[in-house]
Design an enzyme around this catalytic site. Structure first.
Site, PDB file in Angstrom:
ATOM      1  N   LYS A   1     -39.913  25.857   9.510  1.00 35.88           N
ATOM      2  CA  LYS A   1     -39.157  25.114  10.533  1.00 35.88           C
ATOM      3  C   LYS A   1     -39.779  25.232  11.910  1.00 35.88           C
ATOM      4  CE  LYS A   1     -37.319  29.209   9.521  1.00 35.88           C
ATOM      5  NZ  LYS A   1     -36.807  29.813   8.317  1.00 35.88           N
TER       6      LYS A   1
ATOM      7  N   GLY B   1     -31.881  26.881   3.689  1.00 35.19           N
ATOM      8  CA  GLY B   1     -32.231  27.516   2.410  1.00 35.19           C
ATOM      9  C   GLY B   1     -32.104  26.555   1.245  1.00 35.19           C
TER      10      GLY B   1
ATOM     11  N   ASP C   1     -34.517  30.387  15.605  1.00 32.29           N
ATOM     12  CA  ASP C   1     -34.610  29.838  14.250  1.00 32.29           C
ATOM     13  C   ASP C   1     -33.531  28.750  14.055  1.00 32.29           C
ATOM     14  OD1 ASP C   1     -35.552  30.332  11.250  1.00 32.29           O
ATOM     15  OD2 ASP C   1     -33.363  30.287  11.230  1.00 32.29           O
TER      16      ASP C   1
ATOM     17  N   LYS D   1     -34.062  24.623  13.473  1.00 35.12           N
ATOM     18  CA  LYS D   1     -33.416  23.878  12.380  1.00 35.12           C
ATOM     19  C   LYS D   1     -32.534  22.765  12.936  1.00 35.12           C
ATOM     20  CE  LYS D   1     -33.428  27.930   9.362  1.00 35.12           C
ATOM     21  NZ  LYS D   1     -32.703  29.164   9.009  1.00 35.12           N
TER      22      LYS D   1
HETATM   23  P1  NDP Z   1     -43.486  36.448   4.467  1.00 34.03           P
HETATM   24  O1  NDP Z   1     -43.840  37.122   5.744  1.00 34.03           O
HETATM   25  O2  NDP Z   1     -42.762  37.206   3.432  1.00 34.03           O
HETATM   26  O3  NDP Z   1     -44.798  35.848   3.805  1.00 34.03           O
HETATM   27  C1  NDP Z   1     -45.824  35.250   4.538  1.00 34.03           C
HETATM   28  C2  NDP Z   1     -47.038  35.081   3.651  1.00 34.03           C
HETATM   29  O4  NDP Z   1     -48.035  34.426   4.408  1.00 34.03           O
HETATM   30  C3  NDP Z   1     -47.631  36.408   3.160  1.00 34.03           C
HETATM   31  O5  NDP Z   1     -47.997  36.305   1.814  1.00 34.03           O
HETATM   32  C4  NDP Z   1     -48.874  36.590   4.029  1.00 34.03           C
HETATM   33  O6  NDP Z   1     -49.928  37.253   3.366  1.00 34.03           O
HETATM   34  C5  NDP Z   1     -49.268  35.151   4.265  1.00 34.03           C
HETATM   35  N1  NDP Z   1     -50.048  35.011   5.490  1.00 34.03           N
HETATM   36  C6  NDP Z   1     -49.723  35.391   6.729  1.00 34.03           C
HETATM   37  N2  NDP Z   1     -50.707  35.100   7.588  1.00 34.03           N
HETATM   38  C7  NDP Z   1     -51.693  34.519   6.857  1.00 34.03           C
HETATM   39  C8  NDP Z   1     -52.978  34.014   7.151  1.00 34.03           C
HETATM   40  N3  NDP Z   1     -53.469  34.056   8.384  1.00 34.03           N
HETATM   41  N4  NDP Z   1     -53.688  33.495   6.150  1.00 34.03           N
HETATM   42  C9  NDP Z   1     -53.221  33.467   4.881  1.00 34.03           C
HETATM   43  N5  NDP Z   1     -52.006  33.921   4.537  1.00 34.03           N
HETATM   44  C10 NDP Z   1     -51.256  34.458   5.523  1.00 34.03           C
HETATM   45  O7  NDP Z   1     -42.668  35.133   4.897  1.00 34.03           O
HETATM   46  P2  NDP Z   1     -41.553  34.367   4.060  1.00 34.03           P
HETATM   47  O8  NDP Z   1     -42.013  34.183   2.669  1.00 34.03           O
HETATM   48  O9  NDP Z   1     -40.248  34.988   4.321  1.00 34.03           O
HETATM   49  O10 NDP Z   1     -41.534  32.966   4.840  1.00 34.03           O
HETATM   50  C11 NDP Z   1     -42.515  31.981   4.628  1.00 34.03           C
HETATM   51  C12 NDP Z   1     -42.063  30.687   5.301  1.00 34.03           C
HETATM   52  O11 NDP Z   1     -40.815  30.286   4.753  1.00 34.03           O
HETATM   53  C13 NDP Z   1     -41.824  30.807   6.809  1.00 34.03           C
HETATM   54  O12 NDP Z   1     -42.149  29.585   7.410  1.00 34.03           O
HETATM   55  C14 NDP Z   1     -40.322  31.030   6.915  1.00 34.03           C
HETATM   56  O13 NDP Z   1     -39.782  30.615   8.142  1.00 34.03           O
HETATM   57  C15 NDP Z   1     -39.861  30.125   5.789  1.00 34.03           C
HETATM   58  N6  NDP Z   1     -38.539  30.436   5.254  1.00 34.03           N
HETATM   59  C16 NDP Z   1     -38.254  31.705   4.839  1.00 34.03           C
HETATM   60  C17 NDP Z   1     -37.037  31.986   4.291  1.00 34.03           C
HETATM   61  C18 NDP Z   1     -36.661  33.337   3.854  1.00 34.03           C
HETATM   62  O14 NDP Z   1     -35.493  33.535   3.480  1.00 34.03           O
HETATM   63  N7  NDP Z   1     -37.570  34.306   3.843  1.00 34.03           N
HETATM   64  C19 NDP Z   1     -36.018  30.928   4.144  1.00 34.03           C
HETATM   65  C20 NDP Z   1     -36.444  29.614   4.581  1.00 34.03           C
HETATM   66  C21 NDP Z   1     -37.656  29.396   5.123  1.00 34.03           C
HETATM   67  P3  NDP Z   1     -49.833  38.784   2.886  1.00 34.03           P
HETATM   68  O15 NDP Z   1     -48.717  38.826   1.879  1.00 34.03           O
HETATM   69  O16 NDP Z   1     -51.159  39.072   2.288  1.00 34.03           O
HETATM   70  O17 NDP Z   1     -49.524  39.578   4.116  1.00 34.03           O
HETATM   71  N1  HSE Z   2     -34.684  33.774   8.652  1.00 30.88           N
HETATM   72  C1  HSE Z   2     -34.020  32.618   8.188  1.00 30.88           C
HETATM   73  C2  HSE Z   2     -32.543  32.880   8.080  1.00 30.88           C
HETATM   74  C3  HSE Z   2     -34.579  32.217   6.855  1.00 30.88           C
HETATM   75  O1  HSE Z   2     -32.132  34.045   8.125  1.00 30.88           O
HETATM   76  O2  HSE Z   2     -31.770  31.928   7.971  1.00 30.88           O
HETATM   77  C4  HSE Z   2     -34.018  30.919   6.348  1.00 30.88           C
HETATM   78  O3  HSE Z   2     -34.485  29.840   7.074  1.00 30.88           O
END
Ligand code: NDP
Ligand code: HSE
Length: 439
Positions: free
Chosen positions: A107, A136, A203, A207
């Site tokens: 987002k 979500g 955040d 959204k």
């Molecule tokens: P995480 O921090 O858990 O995961 C991020 C991933 O991106 C990791 O695997 C990391 O690698 C990788 N990464 C970071 N920097 C780089 C880079 N420079 N090059 C390659 N890979 C990279 O984040 P989330 O999974 O929680 O979130 C991901 C997206 O989803 C975000 O945009 C977030 O806003 C969105 N989102 C998340 C939700 C949630 O509930 N968590 C809900 C809705 C949206 P490594 O593992 O090796 O460190």
């Molecule tokens: N950090 C976000 C939340 C993830 O707590 O709602 C979902 O977008």
């Protein structure tokens, strides 16, 4: 036989790893529903060595997100890295410019660069799907973009951040500290990599800006959103809210007004009897007020790997089926500039908590300052902590909390009244002000 959709996933964290797992476990269902298989052909993350609890055997490892975006074997880039800038931006833009489709949960990026990316998608014919970016697992983007394509929309509002709702719920129900609840939200994978984005309201603002664009046909404008987070909410506010018949929620509200589109994110007191007050924990809820129809409310898990992966997979399924919708529901060039309604003219009731000098005349001074601004008081409560007036018995003025609920008034009137009360030196510290939303 239709060829499989070949997917490349950038980011294997909370969401990315769950997407890989879900494509593996739900592959057959997905293939049946889409008429073709979905196959993860390549992935990337920062660390190749990290254990992620998913089987990456047989999947190519790209050295970085840009190489993944350029990989001719990838039809659809799934960006799950996060962040409003690099490397997500270049990876997505590169993929779109080469005609690939993109699915993202980001987002921050869509709120900042969504128009530029949507223009690239429209020009080169790929899809740009971002259902998981808002709410979500709740299909709110699809609902606004497709389900309500012919309905005029007057207001979209709700609980859009799972972390904040989880924190406020546990603070209220279990009396836990803000820090303890935030730590749990991080452990459960709800919070952003930098959780200040959650608790400071950014955040939710990102959204809301996306939803406002989809609802009102305006350009995404995060800068037009008034933002306050939840870190100033004290346990005494939650207790006072409860005693007064309210609950505190972080709401995002986007609505048409005669002065333009009002977009605001702030802690809000909602009546305990309202449906939004029943939304607890990581659950999100979004209500849409459309013309000629009763309000529509969607409720569901707002954060976490499984919830978010479900929305990501739905977007991938659309790509596999060949569905191509303009990312913001109409061509980017038709989106209008956002006319921002000034927050000072916001109208509503207010909860005010003051630390007041416990001396004769203090309540009258406060009431007079409010009256000067034509603010009517619905209720006023003065509390002696533990029922003991220690300061007064020691012969000096003690400080007592005073809780006020006002009838509907304007934001600038509240500010003027409280500035005058501060100048009168009958209170100490900064007044706590929480807006009230009754429907
Ligand atoms: P995480 O921090 O858990 O995961 C991020 C991933 O991106 C990791 O695997 C990391 O690698 C990788 N990464 C970071 N920097 C780089 C880079 N420079 N090059 C390659 N890979 C990279 O984040 P989330 O999974 O929680 O979130 C991901 C997206 O989803 C975000 O945009 C977030 O806003 C969105 N989102 C998340 C939700 C949630 O509930 N968590 C809900 C809705 C949206 P490594 O593992 O090796 O460190
Ligand atoms: N950090 C976000 C939340 C993830 O707590 O709602 C979902 O977008």
């Amino acid at each position: 036989m239709v060829a499989p959709l070949k997917v490349g996933i950038a980011g294997l964290g909370t969401v990315g790893a769950e997407v890989v797992r879900l494509i593996e476990s739900e592959g057959r269902t997905l293939a049946e529903r889409c008429g073709r298989a979905v196959q993860v052909v390549a992935v990337t993350a920062r660390s190749k060595a990290k254990k992620r609890g998913v089987d990456l055997g047989g999947i190519a490892w790209a050295k970085d997100p840009l190489r993944l975006a350029n990989d001719p074997n990838v039809d659809c880039l799934v960006e799950l890295i996060g962040g409003a800038g690099e490397p997500a931006l270049s990876a997505i833009e590169t993929a779109l410019k080469s005609g690939k489709s993109v699915v993202t949960a980001n987002k921050a990026l869509i709120a900042k660069h969504g128009l530029r990316l949507a223009a690239a998608a429209e020009k080169h014919g790929g899809a740009l799907n971002f259902e998981a970016a808002v709410g979500g697992a709740i299909p709110i983007v699809k609902t606004l973009r497709e389900g309500l394509a012919a309905t005029g929309i007057n207001r979209v509002y709700g609980i859009l951040n799972g972390t904040c709702n989880y924190i406020l719920t546990r603070m209220e129900q279990e009396g836990l500290s803000f820090a303890e609840c935030l730590k749990d939200a991080q452990r459960l994978g709800y919070a952003e990599a930098d959780p200040s984005f959650d608790v400071d309201g950014d955040d939710t603002a990102q959204k809301l800006a996306i939803l406002a664009s989809l609802a009102f046909g305006t350009k995404v404008a995060q800068g037009a959103v008034y933002v306050e987070g939840i870190s100033s909410i004290a346990p005494e506010d939650l207790r006072a809210a409860s005693e007064l018949g309210y609950r505190v929620k972080l709401l995002g509200v986007a609505m048409r007004t005669v002065k333009g589109i009002e977009q605001r994110v702030h802690p809000t007191m909602v009546p305990k009897s309202s449906s939004i007050a029943q939304v607890m924990g990581v659950t999100n809820a979004v209500t849409i007020d459309g013309e000629g129809i009763a309000p529509i409310t969607l409720v569901g898990p707002g954060a976490g790997g499984a919830a978010t992966a479900s929305a990501v997979l739905a977007d991938i399924a659309d790509v596999a089926r060949g569905v191509r919708i303009t990312p913001f529901g109409r061509p980017v060039e038709r989106l209008k500039a956002t006319e921002k309604a000034p927050m000072e003219r916001h109208e509503g009731g207010y909860y005010i908590r003051l630390m007041a000098r416990d001396l004769p005349g203090t309540a009258a001074t406060i009431a007079n300052r409010l009256a000067e601004q034509k603010i009517s008081i619905e209720s006023i409560v003065q509390r002696h902590p533990n029922g003991v007036d220690a300061g007064r018995s020691a012969g000096k003025a003690s400080q007592v909390p005073v809780l006020l609920i006002t009838y509907a008034t304007h934001e600038d009137a509240v500010h003027r009244a409280l500035q005058a009360v501060q100048r009168d030196k009958v209170i100490s510290g900064r007044p706590q002000v929480i807006r009230i939303e009754k429907n």
